[in-house]
Design a protein around this motif. Structure first.
Motif: not given
Length: 107
Positions: A68-87
């Motif tokens: 659940g949930g969406d993450v909007r990214l724009e230039a300069g934004d970052y995110i760390n996605i753990p292993a097996h976190c389906r996206h």
């Protein structure tokens, strides 16, 4: 040593998302991804064995997560996605290139 130009050879209207390895060594892979209006397949989720740190260098995008949930990214934004976190990539800007820098590392 090997030097390069991150913004070299960017396709202005790619037919499909373009994935280019910048560095690929045991324990780490760094990749440039270029999108323009591309999304993940409707039935497809990324489910990776490694962690992924991703930064949007240019453009805009939305990542969707199976839990659940969406993450909007724009230039300069970052995110760390753990292993097996389906996206998945739910949206990328159709009017400009979206350029990602992705770093994959062991879980």
């Amino acid at each position: 040593m090997k030097a390069g130009k991150f913004f070299e050879s960017l396709p202005q209207v790619p037919d499909a998302e373009q994935f280019t390895d910048i560095l690929n060594r045991p324990g780490i892979r760094i990749e440039r991804i270029v999108s323009r209006g591309h999304t993940s397949p409707a039935k497809g989720w990324y489910d990776q064995d490694e962690h992924e740190w991703v930064m949007l260098v240019q453009g805009a995008a939305v990542l969707g997560f199976e839990q659940g949930g969406d993450v909007r990214l724009e230039a300069g934004d970052y995110i760390n996605i753990p292993a097996h976190c389906r996206h998945k990539v739910s949206w990328t800007d159709p009017d400009q290139l979206t350029v990602w820098l992705a770093v994959f590392y062991p879980a």
